[in-house]
Scaffold this active site. Structure first.
Site, PDB file in Angstrom:
ATOM      1  N   SER A  94       0.829  -1.204   0.000  1.00  0.00           N
ATOM      2  CA  SER A  94       0.000   0.000   0.000  1.00  0.00           C
ATOM      3  C   SER A  94       0.867   1.260   0.000  1.00  0.00           C
ATOM      4  O   SER A  94       1.666   1.454  -0.911  1.00  0.00           O
ATOM      5  CB  SER A  94      -0.957  -0.047   1.195  1.00  0.00           C
TER       6      SER A  94
ATOM      7  N   ASP B 155      -9.635  -5.480  -4.414  1.00  0.00           N
ATOM      8  CA  ASP B 155      -9.056  -4.468  -3.543  1.00  0.00           C
ATOM      9  C   ASP B 155      -9.993  -3.257  -3.522  1.00  0.00           C
ATOM     10  O   ASP B 155     -10.143  -2.562  -4.520  1.00  0.00           O
ATOM     11  CB  ASP B 155      -7.672  -4.072  -4.059  1.00  0.00           C
TER      12      ASP B 155
ATOM     13  N   HIS C 197      -7.481  -5.943  -0.198  1.00  0.00           N
ATOM     14  CA  HIS C 197      -6.300  -5.092  -0.011  1.00  0.00           C
ATOM     15  C   HIS C 197      -5.338  -5.706   0.998  1.00  0.00           C
ATOM     16  O   HIS C 197      -4.124  -5.678   0.805  1.00  0.00           O
ATOM     17  CB  HIS C 197      -6.746  -3.705   0.456  1.00  0.00           C
TER      18      HIS C 197
END
Length: 325
Positions: free
Chosen positions: A144, A276, A305
């Protein structure tokens, strides 16, 4: 025990003292005293698990495994800490690797600094850890926001210094999350403004909502929800500083890293889940794979995610295969 307890504690001393306190109360008095009296020489060196950056920020890091083994450096996502890599740190250290993970400034056990909450400082802080430990031939893995940190670190520090062997971007934010005239498929600014508003209004509830909902896909029908995972995400988030987290939203959403991706030449694995809900994969991993010269793309159908946690049994061996390939 005797002594002068009027001296102020440093942040790092306070952190370790606070972490140890519940265990001290849980143990019988004789056990606590015995452990203190018989503590091996150098036991207090836990405090050395910090590096101080050029602008005076204390960055906490973990460094496990053989010092002569190939290092793997892990870069965590927002608003978490190096603890989010537990499943990977344990997997790789027992595969014989040296594993290193740090808490980003304003996150986890690192200084709750007022400034420098941007991708430039994130990458510089990562470089401070790498240079302090003199890591070479390293694999850098980012999740991320940590993927953005990896991209900037590799492009600006890692490759120019000859310290990086490979890179891995997992569910990562580059090249640019924000919707702009030149990035029409990006996420509208109203979404990120909503994050800021929710954080400022009730950060504790906001973090609980994110962890119990879209981050791990626990809001999907039939999802196997883990309260432990939710509470652990919440715990990590609440350890960090509200100001750093608030400003970090701008860092991960508005930083254009197209040039960083183009500058990377080492073999790079780009991977993400198709479900995601935090970072849309069509505006992230698919573009990353096109911009990075030597990339390998792997999309996991239906994964969320936070797939590094929910599907570690699948992801970890795939990461290992890329590293060893």
């Amino acid at each position: 025990m005797t002594g002068d307890f009027s001296l102020p504690m440093s942040r790092r001393q306070a952190l370790f003292a606070g972490a140890a306190m519940p265990f001290a109360f849980a143990m019988p008095a004789y056990a606590t005293e015995r452990q203190i009296l018989n503590a091996p020489e150098g036991a207090s060196q836990m405090a050395q698990e910090f590096v101080t950056t050029k602008d005076g920020v204390e960055i906490f890091y973990k460094d496990w495994g053989p010092k002569d083994a190939q290092p793997i450096v892990f870069h965590h996502g927002w608003p978490l800490s190096s603890d989010d890599w537990d499943a990977q740190l344990l997997f790789f250290v027992y595969k014989g690797y040296r594993v290193v993970a740090h808490d980003r400034r304003g996150h986890g056990r690192s200084t709750q600094v007022s400034g420098g909450n941007d991708m430039d400082h994130y990458a510089a802080d990562a470089s401070a850890v790498v240079e302090h430990l003199d890591l070479r031939n390293a694999i850098h893995i980012g999740h991320s926001t940590g993927g953005g940190e990896v991209a900037r670190y590799v492009a600006r520090y890692g490759e120019p210094q000859g310290r990086v062997a490979k890179a891995i971007l997992v569910s990562s934010v580059p090249p640019l999350m924000l919707k702009t005239p030149r990035n029409p498929d990006g996420t509208p600014i109203e979404v990120f403004n909503g994050y800021r508003q929710a954080l400022a209004a009730n950060r504790a509830q906001f973090y609980l909502d994110v962890a119990s909902g879209p981050f791990y896909g626990f809001n999907r029908p039939g999802a196997k929800v883990s309260q432990g995972i939710i509470f652990n995400w919440w715990r990590q988030g609440m350890m960090g500083g509200a100001k750093s987290h608030y400003e970090g939203i701008k860092a991960f959403s508005e930083t254009n890293q197209t040039d960083d991706l183009k500058a990377i030449t080492v073999p790079t694995l780009v991977t993400q889940g198709s479900d995601d809900q935090i970072v849309p994969y069509k505006d992230a991993s698919l573009l990353q794979a096109k911009l990075i010269k030597n990339s390998t793309l792997k999309i996991y159908n239906g994964y969320p995610h936070g797939m590094l946690t929910t599907h570690a049994d699948v992801i970890n061996p795939d990461l290992l295969a890329f590293i060893q390939g």
